[in-house]
Design a protein around this motif. Structure first.
Motif, PDB file in Angstrom:
ATOM      1  N   GLU A  97       8.102   4.085   5.741  1.00 12.75           N
ATOM      2  CA  GLU A  97       7.733   3.496   4.450  1.00 12.75           C
ATOM      3  C   GLU A  97       7.684   4.537   3.332  1.00 12.75           C
ATOM      4  OE1 GLU A  97       7.516   0.236   4.060  1.00 12.75           O
ATOM      5  OE2 GLU A  97       7.976   0.036   6.205  1.00 12.75           O
ATOM      6  N   ASN A  98       7.963   5.801   3.658  1.00 10.60           N
ATOM      7  CA  ASN A  98       7.906   6.895   2.674  1.00 10.60           C
ATOM      8  C   ASN A  98       6.562   6.911   1.956  1.00 10.60           C
ATOM      9  OD1 ASN A  98       8.932   9.161   1.428  1.00 10.60           O
ATOM     10  ND2 ASN A  98      10.036   8.036  -0.162  1.00 10.60           N
ATOM     11  N   ALA A  99       5.507   6.669   2.724  1.00 12.55           N
ATOM     12  CA  ALA A  99       4.156   6.594   2.177  1.00 12.55           C
ATOM     13  C   ALA A  99       3.490   7.965   2.205  1.00 12.55           C
ATOM     14  CB  ALA A  99       3.336   5.575   2.965  1.00 12.55           C
ATOM     15  N   VAL A 100       2.264   8.004   1.694  1.00 16.70           N
ATOM     16  CA  VAL A 100       1.501   9.251   1.607  1.00 16.70           C
ATOM     17  C   VAL A 100       0.548   9.341   2.792  1.00 16.70           C
ATOM     18  CG1 VAL A 100      -0.027  10.667   0.193  1.00 16.70           C
ATOM     19  CG2 VAL A 100       1.610   9.108  -0.912  1.00 16.70           C
ATOM     20  N   VAL A 148       7.604  12.685   8.123  1.00 24.81           N
ATOM     21  CA  VAL A 148       6.729  12.388   6.985  1.00 24.81           C
ATOM     22  C   VAL A 148       6.914  13.481   5.935  1.00 24.81           C
ATOM     23  CG1 VAL A 148       4.354  12.067   6.201  1.00 24.81           C
ATOM     24  CG2 VAL A 148       5.064  11.194   8.437  1.00 24.81           C
ATOM     25  N   GLU A 149       7.168  13.079   4.710  1.00 26.19           N
ATOM     26  CA  GLU A 149       7.441  14.040   3.645  1.00 26.19           C
ATOM     27  C   GLU A 149       6.268  14.230   2.695  1.00 26.19           C
ATOM     28  OE1 GLU A 149      10.980  12.866   1.636  1.00 26.19           O
ATOM     29  OE2 GLU A 149      12.273  13.156   3.396  1.00 26.19           O
ATOM     30  N   ARG A 150       5.409  13.235   2.562  1.00 24.41           N
ATOM     31  CA  ARG A 150       4.333  13.275   1.562  1.00 24.41           C
ATOM     32  C   ARG A 150       3.001  13.450   2.282  1.00 24.41           C
ATOM     33  NH1 ARG A 150       6.723  10.353  -3.097  1.00 24.41           N
ATOM     34  NH2 ARG A 150       8.831   9.815  -2.451  1.00 24.41           N
ATOM     35  N   ILE A 151       2.464  14.655   2.250  1.00 26.14           N
ATOM     36  CA  ILE A 151       1.247  14.988   2.997  1.00 26.14           C
ATOM     37  C   ILE A 151       0.225  15.595   2.039  1.00 26.14           C
ATOM     38  CG2 ILE A 151       0.264  16.265   4.928  1.00 26.14           C
ATOM     39  CD1 ILE A 151       3.065  16.377   6.161  1.00 26.14           C
ATOM     40  N   LEU A 152      -1.014  15.122   2.156  1.00 21.76           N
ATOM     41  CA  LEU A 152      -2.102  15.591   1.300  1.00 21.76           C
ATOM     42  C   LEU A 152      -3.318  15.903   2.158  1.00 21.76           C
ATOM     43  CD1 LEU A 152      -3.132  15.884  -1.702  1.00 21.76           C
ATOM     44  CD2 LEU A 152      -3.965  13.523  -1.476  1.00 21.76           C
ATOM     45  N   ALA A 168       1.609  11.988  -9.022  1.00 14.75           N
ATOM     46  CA  ALA A 168       2.666  10.997  -9.264  1.00 14.75           C
ATOM     47  C   ALA A 168       3.857  11.214  -8.342  1.00 14.75           C
ATOM     48  CB  ALA A 168       3.116  11.056 -10.723  1.00 14.75           C
ATOM     49  N   GLY A 169       4.176  12.478  -8.105  1.00 14.17           N
ATOM     50  CA  GLY A 169       5.273  12.791  -7.206  1.00 14.17           C
ATOM     51  C   GLY A 169       5.015  12.333  -5.782  1.00 14.17           C
ATOM     52  N   LEU A 170       3.759  12.314  -5.377  1.00 13.33           N
ATOM     53  CA  LEU A 170       3.396  11.812  -4.053  1.00 13.33           C
ATOM     54  C   LEU A 170       3.382  10.281  -4.021  1.00 13.33           C
ATOM     55  CD1 LEU A 170       0.426  14.202  -3.177  1.00 13.33           C
ATOM     56  CD2 LEU A 170       2.634  14.134  -2.016  1.00 13.33           C
ATOM     57  N   LEU A 171       2.813   9.671  -5.049  1.00 13.68           N
ATOM     58  CA  LEU A 171       2.551   8.236  -5.023  1.00 13.68           C
ATOM     59  C   LEU A 171       3.789   7.385  -5.219  1.00 13.68           C
ATOM     60  CD1 LEU A 171       0.218   6.173  -4.801  1.00 13.68           C
ATOM     61  CD2 LEU A 171       0.030   6.271  -7.302  1.00 13.68           C
ATOM     62  N   PHE A 172       4.680   7.836  -6.097  1.00 13.94           N
ATOM     63  CA  PHE A 172       5.823   7.019  -6.449  1.00 13.94           C
ATOM     64  C   PHE A 172       7.081   7.507  -5.732  1.00 13.94           C
ATOM     65  CE2 PHE A 172       2.990   6.717 -10.182  1.00 13.94           C
ATOM     66  CZ  PHE A 172       2.753   5.353 -10.143  1.00 13.94           C
ATOM     67  N   PRO A 173       7.738   6.641  -4.968  1.00 12.63           N
ATOM     68  CA  PRO A 173       8.935   7.047  -4.215  1.00 12.63           C
ATOM     69  C   PRO A 173      10.047   7.525  -5.128  1.00 12.63           C
ATOM     70  CG  PRO A 173       8.122   4.895  -3.481  1.00 12.63           C
ATOM     71  CD  PRO A 173       7.375   5.236  -4.731  1.00 12.63           C
ATOM     72  N   GLY A 196       0.817  -1.208   0.000  1.00 18.31           N
ATOM     73  CA  GLY A 196       0.000   0.000   0.000  1.00 18.31           C
ATOM     74  C   GLY A 196       0.847   1.253   0.000  1.00 18.31           C
ATOM     75  N   ARG A 197       0.242   2.357  -0.421  1.00 17.71           N
ATOM     76  CA  ARG A 197       1.005   3.605  -0.512  1.00 17.71           C
ATOM     77  C   ARG A 197       0.353   4.763   0.240  1.00 17.71           C
ATOM     78  NH1 ARG A 197       5.154   4.618  -0.461  1.00 17.71           N
ATOM     79  NH2 ARG A 197       5.161   6.499  -1.758  1.00 17.71           N
ATOM     80  N   VAL A 198      -0.912   4.618   0.655  1.00 20.40           N
ATOM     81  CA  VAL A 198      -1.640   5.760   1.202  1.00 20.40           C
ATOM     82  C   VAL A 198      -2.288   5.387   2.532  1.00 20.40           C
ATOM     83  CG1 VAL A 198      -3.442   7.476   0.779  1.00 20.40           C
ATOM     84  CG2 VAL A 198      -2.146   6.534  -1.158  1.00 20.40           C
ATOM     85  N   VAL A 199      -2.198   6.301   3.491  1.00 26.30           N
ATOM     86  CA  VAL A 199      -2.911   6.168   4.758  1.00 26.30           C
ATOM     87  C   VAL A 199      -3.836   7.370   4.903  1.00 26.30           C
ATOM     88  CG1 VAL A 199      -2.740   6.024   7.267  1.00 26.30           C
ATOM     89  CG2 VAL A 199      -1.009   4.904   5.830  1.00 26.30           C
TER      90      VAL A 199
END
Length: 314
Positions: free
Chosen positions: A178-181, A204-208, A309-314, A118-121
């Motif tokens: 996990e460098n996830a979103v 955490v680097e990827r925040i939406l 794409a920048g968020l989803l793909f490490p 998985g990639r998103v929480v």
């Protein structure tokens, strides 16, 4: 543009898919939809994960994310791989929404979802205190479950001292590892702001931030403040280009885009529900609507695909 299977298209909801629009179609190539709602789900859905992936692939999408409010779709996606999903030229990812049905603020569920691919929480959606209060006083348009489920228990991420709970920090540490979103779900402004600060402290680097106009009820000024912290802001095309009578004013979306900038704006569909247009239909309408509003093609392409794409793909 490739047209979806006739059995998938609804003449009333998706009739414009048959109208040629090569300019909009070209902007869909490379799109990434971070917010689709296929089945299986307790809520009525008009498409399966495989249906959604085939439709997206036909339009040239790069990736889609399958979301359920009730369970992690990561294992559903893995099971569909040998059934044809792995043969499609579109990446399909999943994640987990931290509602009651997975134990709420449950780091074990997060570990399981992310370490299975998985990639998103999503922080609480249906179970968030803000969502439950909003649903009590507004017509949210949310569907009714087709199976009997207990009422959701309000979940807050904050303790009595106003600080984020220890289990939230635990979850954030897993997301960071996990460098996830991280998406903020249906938390209100106060909790979203606290979550963003805690997430940054945990690495955490990827925040939406999800749909600030719906349930979250954030102003464009607040959106601009979050964006200045490097947070991406999601807007859902179903809310602006969905069924007539339930569409929000396009000027609101344009004001949000201006506040955050196209560089930090993500456009998703938030669709798949029984009575809404298909995600690809909404992306196509969104591309046309933003072109007609005078936005540059490069900005539209960025908001439909590149930023996600920048968020989803490490």
């Amino acid at each position: 543009m490739a047209i979806a299977a006739p059995s998938l298209l609804d003449p009333e909801l998706d009739g414009d898919r048959h109208t040629p629009d090569p300019e909009a179609d070209a902007l869909l190539v490379g799109s990434v939809d971070l917010h689709q709602h296929p089945g299986p789900s307790p809520f009525p859905r008009r498409m399966s994960i495989l249906d959604a992936a085939r439709d997206a692939a036909g339009a040239g999408f790069r990736a889609i994310v399958a979301k359920s409010h009730h369970h992690s779709m990561v294992t559903d996606i893995l099971a569909l791989g040998p059934a044809g999903l792995d043969d499609l030229p579109v990446a399909v990812r999943g994640g987990v929404a931290l509602n009651d049905q997975v134990g709420g603020l449950n780091p074990y569920a997060v570990e399981m979802a992310l370490r299975m691919g998985g990639r998103v929480v999503w922080f609480p959606t249906l179970s968030s205190t803000t969502h439950i209060e909003h649903h009590r006083h507004h017509d949210t348009g949310f569907p009714t479950s087709t199976v009997q489920l207990r009422d959701n228990t309000p979940i807050t991420i904050l303790g009595e001292d106003g600080e984020v709970l220890p289990e939230v920090r635990d979850i954030l540490s897993v997301i960071a590892a996990e460098n996830a979103v991280l998406t903020c779900g249906h938390l209100g402004v106060k909790e979203t702001t606290a979550l963003i600060g805690a997430a940054r402290r945990e690495g955490v680097e990827r925040i939406l931030v999800n749909h600030p106009c719906f349930v979250v009820e954030a102003s464009s000024e607040q959106v601009g403040e979050w964006a200045r912290q490097g947070v991406h802001i999601e807007h859902c095309l179903v809310m602006y280009f969905g069924r007539p009578g339930r569409r929000r004013d396009l000027g609101e979306l344009l004001a949000f885009i201006k506040a955050a900038g196209p560089e930090l704006t993500v456009l998703s569909s938030d669709s798949g529900q029984k009575h809404n247009p298909l995600p690809v239909t909404l992306f196509r309408r969104g591309a046309r609507g933003l072109l007609d509003a005078g936005l540059p093609e490069d900005d539209i392409r960025r908001m439909l695909g590149d930023n996600a794409a920048g968020l989803l793909f490490p």
